[in-house]
Every structure is written in structure tokens, then in C-alpha cells.
Design an enzyme around this catalytic site. Structure first.
Site, PDB file in Angstrom:
ATOM      1  N   LYS A 126       0.860  -1.185   0.000  1.00  0.00           N
ATOM      2  CA  LYS A 126       0.000   0.000   0.000  1.00  0.00           C
ATOM      3  C   LYS A 126       0.894   1.231   0.000  1.00  0.00           C
ATOM      4  O   LYS A 126       2.039   1.166   0.466  1.00  0.00           O
ATOM      5  CB  LYS A 126      -0.893   0.002   1.261  1.00  0.00           C
ATOM      6  CG  LYS A 126      -2.089   0.920   1.163  1.00  0.00           C
ATOM      7  CD  LYS A 126      -3.264   0.288   0.436  1.00  0.00           C
ATOM      8  CE  LYS A 126      -4.370   1.279   0.185  1.00  0.00           C
ATOM      9  NZ  LYS A 126      -5.560   0.649  -0.409  1.00  0.00           N
ATOM     10  N   ASP A 166      -6.917   4.520  -4.780  1.00  0.00           N
ATOM     11  CA  ASP A 166      -7.554   4.398  -3.459  1.00  0.00           C
ATOM     12  C   ASP A 166      -8.175   5.773  -3.211  1.00  0.00           C
ATOM     13  O   ASP A 166      -8.351   6.554  -4.171  1.00  0.00           O
ATOM     14  CB  ASP A 166      -6.530   4.029  -2.376  1.00  0.00           C
ATOM     15  CG  ASP A 166      -7.204   3.653  -1.046  1.00  0.00           C
ATOM     16  OD1 ASP A 166      -7.839   2.592  -0.977  1.00  0.00           O
ATOM     17  OD2 ASP A 166      -7.138   4.446  -0.068  1.00  0.00           O
TER      18      ASP A 166
HETATM   19  P1  NDP Z   1     -12.974   7.954  -2.988  1.00  0.00           P
HETATM   20  O1  NDP Z   1     -11.906   8.946  -2.741  1.00  0.00           O
HETATM   21  O2  NDP Z   1     -13.491   7.773  -4.367  1.00  0.00           O
HETATM   22  O3  NDP Z   1     -14.224   8.244  -2.030  1.00  0.00           O
HETATM   23  C1  NDP Z   1     -14.099   8.276  -0.647  1.00  0.00           C
HETATM   24  C2  NDP Z   1     -15.419   8.696  -0.048  1.00  0.00           C
HETATM   25  O4  NDP Z   1     -15.325   8.648   1.368  1.00  0.00           O
HETATM   26  C3  NDP Z   1     -15.808  10.117  -0.386  1.00  0.00           C
HETATM   27  O5  NDP Z   1     -17.197  10.209  -0.393  1.00  0.00           O
HETATM   28  C4  NDP Z   1     -15.209  10.903   0.780  1.00  0.00           C
HETATM   29  O6  NDP Z   1     -15.842  12.150   1.000  1.00  0.00           O
HETATM   30  C5  NDP Z   1     -15.437   9.960   1.924  1.00  0.00           C
HETATM   31  N1  NDP Z   1     -14.380  10.143   2.939  1.00  0.00           N
HETATM   32  C6  NDP Z   1     -13.046  10.041   2.766  1.00  0.00           C
HETATM   33  N2  NDP Z   1     -12.389  10.288   3.907  1.00  0.00           N
HETATM   34  C7  NDP Z   1     -13.327  10.556   4.815  1.00  0.00           C
HETATM   35  C8  NDP Z   1     -13.279  10.881   6.193  1.00  0.00           C
HETATM   36  N3  NDP Z   1     -12.124  10.979   6.853  1.00  0.00           N
HETATM   37  N4  NDP Z   1     -14.471  11.072   6.813  1.00  0.00           N
HETATM   38  C9  NDP Z   1     -15.641  10.946   6.121  1.00  0.00           C
HETATM   39  N5  NDP Z   1     -15.743  10.648   4.838  1.00  0.00           N
HETATM   40  C10 NDP Z   1     -14.611  10.448   4.191  1.00  0.00           C
HETATM   41  O7  NDP Z   1     -12.407   6.572  -2.398  1.00  0.00           O
HETATM   42  P2  NDP Z   1     -12.889   5.100  -2.704  1.00  0.00           P
HETATM   43  O8  NDP Z   1     -14.357   5.062  -2.924  1.00  0.00           O
HETATM   44  O9  NDP Z   1     -11.973   4.527  -3.719  1.00  0.00           O
HETATM   45  O10 NDP Z   1     -12.521   4.376  -1.322  1.00  0.00           O
HETATM   46  C11 NDP Z   1     -13.435   4.293  -0.225  1.00  0.00           C
HETATM   47  C12 NDP Z   1     -12.972   3.203   0.716  1.00  0.00           C
HETATM   48  O11 NDP Z   1     -12.930   1.955   0.005  1.00  0.00           O
HETATM   49  C13 NDP Z   1     -11.572   3.377   1.314  1.00  0.00           C
HETATM   50  O12 NDP Z   1     -11.554   2.802   2.601  1.00  0.00           O
HETATM   51  C14 NDP Z   1     -10.700   2.545   0.371  1.00  0.00           C
HETATM   52  O13 NDP Z   1      -9.513   2.137   0.995  1.00  0.00           O
HETATM   53  C15 NDP Z   1     -11.642   1.375   0.123  1.00  0.00           C
HETATM   54  N6  NDP Z   1     -11.357   0.588  -1.067  1.00  0.00           N
HETATM   55  C16 NDP Z   1     -11.338   1.162  -2.316  1.00  0.00           C
HETATM   56  C17 NDP Z   1     -11.118   0.373  -3.417  1.00  0.00           C
HETATM   57  C18 NDP Z   1     -11.200   0.923  -4.799  1.00  0.00           C
HETATM   58  O14 NDP Z   1     -11.125   0.125  -5.751  1.00  0.00           O
HETATM   59  N7  NDP Z   1     -11.391   2.200  -5.006  1.00  0.00           N
HETATM   60  C19 NDP Z   1     -10.818  -1.064  -3.294  1.00  0.00           C
HETATM   61  C20 NDP Z   1     -10.947  -1.580  -1.953  1.00  0.00           C
HETATM   62  C21 NDP Z   1     -11.178  -0.762  -0.890  1.00  0.00           C
HETATM   63  P3  NDP Z   1     -15.146  13.482   0.461  1.00  0.00           P
HETATM   64  O15 NDP Z   1     -15.361  13.475  -1.025  1.00  0.00           O
HETATM   65  O16 NDP Z   1     -15.850  14.572   1.156  1.00  0.00           O
HETATM   66  O17 NDP Z   1     -13.691  13.359   0.836  1.00  0.00           O
END
Ligand code: NDP
Length: 448
Positions: A126, A166
Site C-alpha cells: 500500500k 484508493d
Molecule cells: P474515494 O476517494 O473515491 O471516495 C471516498 C469517499 O469517502 C468520499 O465520499 C469521501 O468524501 C469519503 N471520505 C473520505 N475520507 C473521509 C473521512 N475521513 N471522513 C468521512 N468521509 C470520508 O475513495 P474510494 O471510494 O476509492 O474508497 C473508499 C474506501 O474503500 C476506502 O476505505 C478505500 O480504501 C476502500 N477501497 C477502495 C477500493 C477501490 O477500488 N477504489 C478497493 C478496496 C477498498 P469526500 O469526497 O468529502 O472526501
């Protein structure tokens, strides 16, 4: 003291001020206790757990870049190459101001087991940076990504370490990083996944984590005599995982009534309008207030300190898809009180340990992220296969393979839980199934 407790204490002592890493190690080791105790003498002699919790390599580097005002900015860059026993390191790059070494280590450690569960030959890693992409111009994003890759390229490669997206790293960032890798090395190879379709990306990679989450959830419900069609679903987040989770849940006949971002959340009793959500988040990169402004049925709620509104909404199924530790004990109590019967983690470690225990004790079907969100990395591995054979598969081919992988993952963890006398405990099942393959490979490869 038991071997598990000894190793956990060692992790806390040797990695101070890394609470997320401690939490991830504790959760995994606790559920492996029965397997470890059955093989304790051998594992101790081989220091297998000590090696498992220690990254093979940790890279920390400076990322200087110039902002639009001509000011030099400096961020921290990280890549943790955790375990390569079953394949090249594989895992995403997180760009978020909260990123530090402990968070990258927790994510890298989880990734070892997740990647093992996919059944594909990929090790765990990571990386990321405390760079905040929010509010930056495209030129600033490019300047950061090029600087980040100018250091990272020395340590990665299609057969050694293959990063992906991510939080904060989407198609735009992967594009800039790939361009810089190619420029520095002269190699056109599958060194990153999540690439654009015109330069080696895989169809269905964008949808994969959210879709995969729903394929696994559907199978988990089916095996417990339940059906997803007609159910009410609460989703948190509104990023890549959340958007495609909402889309697939609705395709399977469920109604999704919530999404959120870091500043607020939406309750839409008529069901989230996915096209509008994509327009707001993927195209305009705007806040959810814009979704609420464009849709009559939607209520917007500002997120108050420490409050995670979406989990107070009545639902049958909860899918946390935002970030770590976003669903705590109070949230778990609210979900149970409202009749929620299944929780599957789209994000990495979104549920605290106390909340997980509460949900499990109250009969809620609970699938941990390392299994439920493995569709993203599994499809990344399919992207690597396509790059290696210089071919592109159709959307349907990739989607069908993804579905097969997710169904298979569920049965692997279900079987492992049953075999070790913990039927229905999918947390234990996932950790055990993921661990056994890695442990066997590490043992076979000797002391490395
Ligand atoms: P994105 O950046 O596309 O979206 C993240 C979302 O979570 C946004 O809506 C964001 O809101 C919100 N968010 C982020 N940080 C915080 C926080 N500290 N408090 C509240 N809301 C928060 O990321 P992903 O959708 O790719 O990833 C989401 C999760 O899924 C993570 O845990 C990631 O590790 C996991 N994941 C992702 C994969 C992938 O293929 N993308 C694969 C496996 C796991 P805002 O826009 O306001 O920041």
C-alpha cells in the site's frame, strides 16, 4: 503468554503511535488464535508471525512540487511493500491529508489477506501521501503526481510492485503517474492498475469494488436464506466504491436511501438517483449539497462533530463505503435497533472492533472489507493479466470473472469459519482463509 499476545505486544512496542496498524493486527491475530495455537511450535520456531507483521520494505520519501502561485510545496510519500509470498506487491495509493505511516501499514497489512482471498497471485502492499487533491487545479495534481512517481518508479514494476487507486487517487491521478513512469523508464507495461481504457485499463475496473461488494453480499444473503431484492440499503461515502455499490444494489432490486461525504449526508427515501450522483461527484467533483439542490425527494444533513448520520436511518442492509472507523458502537446499536440484518464493508476497516462484536453478537451477518471489497484488487489482477497478454477482455467477460471470484471468496471464508468451529463468523473465516495460503507459501520459501 500466548504467541498471539506476545506478537501483538511486540507490534505495539516496535510501532509506537500507529493505532490503526495496531487495530488491524489485533483484529487479524485474535481471529487466527485457534489456527496459531494448533501450529504454535512450528510458527514460533519460524518466527512466522513476527515476519508477517513486519513489512518486507518501507519506503518514505519527499515529494516536492510547485503550486499555481509558484510556491514550492512538500508532501510525504509512502510505499509499504508488506508481503510478497504469493505474488508481486499489489495495493492502492491513498492521497489524503490524514495519511501517515501507521495508516499505510494498516492498509498494507489488510491487503495481504485480501489479496490472498481473491485466489489470484498477488502479494500485499500500500502507499500514498498526505497530499490533499481537494481544491487543486489539474496542473497542480499533475505536478504532484509526476514528482511522486519520480521517486516511486525506482521501486515498482509490472512483476515487482503494482500500485493502484484508493481514496483521492482516481483515473486522473493514475494517468499522470503512468505517463511519468513511462517517460522515466521507457517501459509500456502494466505497472499501475486502474488505467484509462485507451492505455491498458480494464473494462469493469471502475465498477469492480462496488459491484463486487454487492455480488458477495447477495451470495452471503442467499446462503442465509435471504434475498437482496426489495430491501432498503444504507450506503456511506459517495466516491468510487459507494457509487458503484449503489448502482449494483439498485440493479439487484434493492432501494438505496443514503450516501455521504466528509461534510454531510443525503437521505433520499425514493432511492438515490445514481446518474445525478455521478454527475455531482465524478463530473463536477462537487459536494452533496448539489445533489440535494437538484433532487426534490432528497434531504441534506450537515455532518456534526462525531456524528455519522447514515447509520441512524432505518435499513435492512448497511454498506459502509467511505473510510476507516466510520461505524462505531453507537452506530451499530442504532442499526440493530432499526432491524438491520446485514453489514458488508466496502471501505477498509470502516467498522470499529466494538461495533463489529456488537453486530455479530446481535445476529447481524457481517462481512469484513478484506473479503467484501476484494473485487477491486481482483479486477486489478485481471487488468495485469490482460496487460501481460496484450489483450483486452469485454466488460461481460471481466464482470463474469469478478462475480465468480466474489462468490468463491464468500464460500472460502464460510467454509474456513465452519471448519474451525466458528460457523457464521465471517471475520474469522476471512482471516483464516487468507492467512493459511500466505503462511504455507512463506514456510515453503524459507527464512526470507
Ligand atoms: P474515494 O476517494 O473515491 O471516495 C471516498 C469517499 O469517502 C468520499 O465520499 C469521501 O468524501 C469519503 N471520505 C473520505 N475520507 C473521509 C473521512 N475521513 N471522513 C468521512 N468521509 C470520508 O475513495 P474510494 O471510494 O476509492 O474508497 C473508499 C474506501 O474503500 C476506502 O476505505 C478505500 O480504501 C476502500 N477501497 C477502495 C477500493 C477501490 O477500488 N477504489 C478497493 C478496496 C477498498 P469526500 O469526497 O468529502 O472526501
Amino acid at each position: 503468554m500466548s504467541y498471539v499476545d506476545e506478537v501483538y505486544e511486540l507490534v505495539v512496542a516496535k510501532n509506537p503511535a500507529q493505532p490503526e496498524f495496531h487495530q488491524a493486527v489485533k483484529e487479524v491475530l485474535e481471529s487466527l488464535r485457534v489456527v496459531i495455537e494448533a501450529n504454535e511450535e512450528q510458527y514460533r520456531k519460524d518466527a512466522l508471525l513476527e515476519r508477517l507483521v513486519t513489512p518486507e520494505r518501507q519506503l518514505l520519501f519527499r515529494v516536492p512540487w510547485v503550486d499555481d502561485k509558484g510556491q514550492v510545496q512538500v508532501n510525504n510519500g509512502f510505499r509499504v511493500q508488506f508481503n510478497s509470498a504469493i505474488g508481486p506487491y499489489k495495493g492502492g495509493l491513498r492521497l489524503h491529508p490524514s495519511v501517515n505511516l501507521g495508516i499505510i501499514k494498516f492498509l498494507g497489512f489488510e491487503q495481504i489477506f485480501k489479496n490472498s482471498l481473491t485466489g489470484l497471485p498477488i502479494g500485499g502492499g500500500k502507499g500514498g501521501s498526505d497530499f490533499d487533491p481537494k481544491g487543486k487545479s489539474d496542473r497542480e495534481i499533475m505536478a504532484f503526481c509526476q514528482s511522486f512517481m519520480t521517486e516511486l518508479y525506482k521501486y515498482i514494476g509490472a512483476d515487482t510492485d503494482v500500485p493502484a487507486g484508493d481514496i483521492g487517487t482516481g483515473g486522473r491521478e493514475i494517468g499522470f503517474m503512468y505517463g511519468q513512469y513511462k517517460r522515466l523508464t521507457g517501459l509500456y507495461e502494466g505497472v499501475l492498475t486502474g488505467k484509462g481504457l485507451t492505455y491498458g485499463g480494464s473494462l469493469a475496473r471502475t465498477e469492480a469494488t462496488g459491484y463486487g461488494l454487492l455480488y458477495l453480499t447477495e451470495e452471503m444473503l442467499k446462503c442465509n436464506g435471504k434475498d437482496i431484492a426489495g430491501k432498503t440499503v444504507a450506503v456511506s461515502g459517495s466516491g468510487n466504491v459507494a457509487i458503484y455499490a449503489v448502482q449494483k444494489a439498485q440493479q439487484l432490486g434493492a432501494k438505496v436511501v443514503t450516501v455521504s461525504d466528509s461534510t454531510g449526508w443525503i437521505y433520499d427515501p425514493e432511492g438515490i438517483d445514481v446518474a445525478l450522483l455521478k454527475e455531482v461527484k465524478e463530473v463536477k467533483r462537487a459536494r452533496l449539497t448539489e445533489y440535494a439542490a437538484a433532487r426534490k425527494s432528497a434531504e441534506y444533513h450537515e455532518k456534526k462533530n462525531g456524528e455519522h448520520g447514515v447509520w441512524n436511518v432505518k435499513c435492512d442492509i448497511a454498506l459502509p463505503c467511505a473510510t476507516q472507523n466510520e461505524l462505531d458502537l453507537e452506530d451499530a446499536k442504532a442499526l440493530v435497533a432499526n432491524g438491520c440484518f446485514a453489514v458488508a464493508e466496502g471501505a477498509n476497516m470502516p467498522t470499529t472492533m466494538e461495533a463489529t462484536e456488537y453486530l455479530q453478537k446481535n445476529g447481524v451477518l457481517f462481512c469484513p472489507g478484506k473479503a467484501a471489497n476484494a473485487g477491486g484488487v481482483a479486477t486489478s489482477a485481471l487488468e495485469m493479466s490482460q496487460n501481460s497478454e496484450r489483450l483486452s477482455w469485454t466488460f461481460e467477460e471481466v464482470d463474469a470473472k469478478l462475480k465468480g471470484i466474489m462468490v468463491n471468496i464468500f464460500h472460502n471464508l464460510d467454509d474456513a469459519a465452519k471448519k474451525y468451529g466458528m460457523a457464521g463468523n465471517y471475520v474469522a473465516g476471512a482471516n483464516i482463509a487468507g492467512f493459511l495460503k500466505v503462511a504455507e507459501a512463506m514456510t515453503a520459501q524459507g527464512v526470507v
